[in-house]
Design a protein around this motif. Structure first.
Motif, short mmCIF file in Angstrom:
data_model
loop_
_atom_site.label_atom_id
_atom_site.label_comp_id
_atom_site.label_asym_id
_atom_site.label_seq_id
_atom_site.Cartn_x
_atom_site.Cartn_y
_atom_site.Cartn_z
N ARG A 147 7.93 4.95 -8.80
CA ARG A 147 7.23 4.59 -10.04
C ARG A 147 7.61 3.18 -10.46
NH1 ARG A 147 7.61 8.77 -14.81
NH2 ARG A 147 6.24 7.15 -15.66
N ALA A 148 8.89 2.87 -10.32
CA ALA A 148 9.35 1.52 -10.69
C ALA A 148 8.70 0.46 -9.79
CB ALA A 148 10.87 1.44 -10.59
N LEU A 149 8.42 0.83 -8.55
CA LEU A 149 7.81 -0.12 -7.62
C LEU A 149 6.35 -0.41 -7.95
CD1 LEU A 149 9.28 1.16 -4.22
CD2 LEU A 149 10.03 -0.80 -5.59
N MET A 150 5.78 0.35 -8.88
CA MET A 150 4.40 0.13 -9.29
C MET A 150 4.23 -1.15 -10.11
SD MET A 150 2.22 2.49 -8.32
CE MET A 150 2.17 4.15 -7.63
N LYS A 158 5.20 -2.11 8.87
CA LYS A 158 6.16 -2.77 7.98
C LYS A 158 5.46 -3.58 6.90
CE LYS A 158 10.01 -3.21 11.24
NZ LYS A 158 10.93 -4.14 11.96
N GLU A 159 4.31 -4.17 7.24
CA GLU A 159 3.61 -5.04 6.31
C GLU A 159 3.10 -4.32 5.07
OE1 GLU A 159 3.23 -5.08 9.56
OE2 GLU A 159 4.27 -6.98 9.90
N GLU A 160 2.89 -3.00 5.20
CA GLU A 160 2.33 -2.27 4.06
C GLU A 160 3.40 -1.47 3.30
OE1 GLU A 160 -0.58 0.44 5.48
OE2 GLU A 160 0.76 1.45 6.90
N LEU A 161 4.66 -1.58 3.74
CA LEU A 161 5.73 -0.83 3.10
C LEU A 161 6.52 -1.70 2.13
CD1 LEU A 161 7.33 1.27 6.01
CD2 LEU A 161 5.92 2.13 4.12
N LEU A 162 6.83 -1.16 0.96
CA LEU A 162 7.78 -1.75 0.04
C LEU A 162 8.84 -0.69 -0.24
CD1 LEU A 162 8.83 -3.96 -1.83
CD2 LEU A 162 7.35 -3.03 -3.64
N ILE A 163 10.08 -1.01 0.11
CA ILE A 163 11.18 -0.06 -0.03
C ILE A 163 12.00 -0.43 -1.26
CG2 ILE A 163 13.24 0.90 1.07
CD1 ILE A 163 12.00 0.11 3.76
N GLY A 164 12.24 0.55 -2.10
CA GLY A 164 13.01 0.31 -3.32
C GLY A 164 14.21 1.21 -3.42
N MET A 165 15.28 0.67 -3.99
CA MET A 165 16.49 1.47 -4.25
C MET A 165 17.19 0.90 -5.47
SD MET A 165 19.13 0.12 -1.27
CE MET A 165 18.01 0.51 0.07
N GLU A 166 18.00 1.73 -6.09
CA GLU A 166 18.75 1.27 -7.25
C GLU A 166 19.89 0.36 -6.81
OE1 GLU A 166 18.40 4.71 -10.64
OE2 GLU A 166 19.83 5.04 -9.03
N MET A 170 0.81 -1.21 0.00
CA MET A 170 0.00 0.00 0.00
C MET A 170 0.84 1.27 0.00
SD MET A 170 -2.90 -1.27 -0.26
CE MET A 170 -3.79 0.28 -0.18
N LYS A 171 2.07 1.18 0.53
CA LYS A 171 2.92 2.37 0.61
C LYS A 171 4.29 2.04 0.02
CE LYS A 171 0.48 3.95 4.75
NZ LYS A 171 0.57 4.27 6.20
N LEU A 172 4.74 2.91 -0.83
CA LEU A 172 5.99 2.69 -1.55
C LEU A 172 7.03 3.71 -1.11
CD1 LEU A 172 4.45 2.19 -5.11
CD2 LEU A 172 4.87 0.46 -3.34
N ASP A 176 13.76 -6.38 9.05
CA ASP A 176 12.66 -7.12 8.42
C ASP A 176 11.76 -6.27 7.53
OD1 ASP A 176 13.42 -9.56 9.63
OD2 ASP A 176 12.42 -8.97 11.49
N TYR A 177 12.34 -5.27 6.87
CA TYR A 177 11.57 -4.52 5.87
C TYR A 177 11.62 -5.27 4.53
CZ TYR A 177 11.10 -0.41 8.86
OH TYR A 177 10.77 0.46 9.87
N LYS A 178 10.57 -5.11 3.73
CA LYS A 178 10.54 -5.67 2.40
C LYS A 178 11.33 -4.75 1.48
CE LYS A 178 7.93 -9.22 3.26
NZ LYS A 178 8.45 -10.61 3.15
N LEU A 179 12.33 -5.33 0.81
CA LEU A 179 13.26 -4.51 0.04
C LEU A 179 13.31 -4.98 -1.41
CD1 LEU A 179 15.34 -2.21 0.16
CD2 LEU A 179 17.06 -3.92 0.80
N ALA A 180 13.28 -4.02 -2.34
CA ALA A 180 13.34 -4.31 -3.77
C ALA A 180 14.52 -3.57 -4.38
CB ALA A 180 12.04 -3.89 -4.46
#
Length: 373
Positions: free
Chosen positions: A124-127, A65-73, A15-17, A90-94
């Motif tokens: 945007r990429a996390l979409m 934490k369950e609603e967060l998706l963290i992204g980085m290059e 739900m949250k990026l 324990d964060y979800k990481l992309a």
């Protein structure tokens, strides 16, 4: 901030990026609501240190934490410490290929580039799940293997450069030297050059001293070496002689480093317990290199995804009724992985009947040798 509100709904289940743009000294971050595209915090910077990490975690703690998706290059070592810190909590990481954000920037027709806008582009990429790959703590376990095999690749490349430089200088001071040896870089080949690095020095050296250098060389006699040196067209150069000795010292150092790295890789290979080395033609070093670069193969949706990640798939060049019959490979993946695959493919074809049969099938279908490889 208008860019945020233009974000479209994607296929992410979070739900949250959180988009984090990585830099050497400080990173930028933004958090958005996936459904509305609304910014849940103003884009801000945090330092790449303990206090900066605390600032980030304080902001992240405002959300579940369950609603967060963290992204980085995936920008190499700059992101590694932050990646470990996030996974430990324990964060979800992309991880996102930098080319993805670059293409998204072009697609938005934006001529601006700054850290805060890049953080927004990451969200945007996390979409879309096709734009990123999730990682977990298991992925960090192969980090040491990846660092070691890449270091070995670089050492090998450096060794080839030094050897080429050595041959260049030998051609100046004793161009006939290689004719005397069946194999280069044997014990005697190197030992002679260390003590007598040009034809002039060899020609002036006592025959008994030369015999001591070449006692381990089959077929070469000290008399033949001395006679060849006497009639050599090589130039006597103290400067080149110094360079040759220095290059030999560097070769010996690099080779000893490669031996040490090989031992470390073999130790890690035991803990991986992979069946990849059961494939005839793939050894411990090359197998570990492939595993380290790919990671968990189950995270790829299909063989096509893995091929694309490797960068060995050809470009698609079509327009209207035109379709290019031959195109180059994309080379957008790991160069270390491609290098390893090219190193093992010939032994694999030679010793594995399954790969051999497939190779000859594609050749009969009209594929070229390199294309088939």
């Amino acid at each position: 901030m208008d860019t945020i509100h233009k974000l479209k709904k994607g296929r992410s289940s979070f739900m949250k990026l959180v988009g984090i743009d990585i830099a050497k000294y400080r990173h930028s971050v933004v958090i958005i609501d996936k459904e509305t595209g609304e910014a849940l915090c103003k884009p801000f910077f945090f330092n790449n240190d303990n206090d900066g990490f605390k600032t980030l975690f304080d902001e992240l703690s405002r959300h579940s934490k369950e609603e967060l998706l963290i992204g980085m290059e995936d920008t190499g070592h700059y992101s590694f410490n932050l990646m470990i810190a996030l996974l430990d909590k324990d964060y979800k990481l992309a991880m996102i290929n930098p080319l993805t954000t670059k293409n998204l920037r072009k697609a938005s027709l934006s001529s601006s580039k700054n850290d805060k806008l890049d953080a927004i582009l990451i969200t945007r990429a996390l979409m879309d799940k096709d734009y990123y790959r999730l990682i977990d703590k298991e992925d960090t376990k192969i980090w040491e293997a990846k660092e070691l095999v890449r270091f070995r690749h670089n050492l090998t490349a450096r060794l080839n450069q030094v050897k080429n430089n050595l041959q260049r200088n030998i051609d100046i001071v004793f161009p006939e030297y290689n004719e005397l040896f069946k194999n280069k870089y044997t014990y005697s080949y190197i030992n002679i050059l260390k003590l007598y690095p040009d034809a002039y020095t060899i020609a002036k050296t006592d025959i008994r001293s030369l015999r001591k250098c070449i006692k381990y060389t089959n077929g070469l006699k000290a008399e033949d070496l001395k006679e060849k040196a006497k009639i050599s067209i090589g130039k006597h150069s103290p400067s080149i002689a110094f360079i040759i000795r220095s290059l030999i010292s560097e070769i010996e150092l690099i080779e000893s480093q490669i031996d040490e790295v090989n031992k470390k890789i073999e130790e890690l290979a035991i803990t991986q317990n992979s069946s990849i080395t059961s494939i005839p033609g793939i050894g411990i070093i090359s197998g570990t290199s492939i595993l380290a670069e790919i990671g968990d193969i189950h995270k790829f949706n299909s063989a096509a995804s893995l091929i694309s990640y490797t960068g060995v798939c050809p470009y698609t060049n079509e327009s209207g009724t035109y379709k290019a019959s031959q195109t180059k490979i994309t080379k957008k993946g790991s160069k270390y992985l491609r290098r390893t695959l090219y190193q093992v493919i010939l032994p694999v074809i030679r010793f594995n009947p399954v790969f051999s049969e497939y190779y000859h099938l594609k050749r009969k279908q009209g594929k070229g040798h390199l294309c088939t490889l």
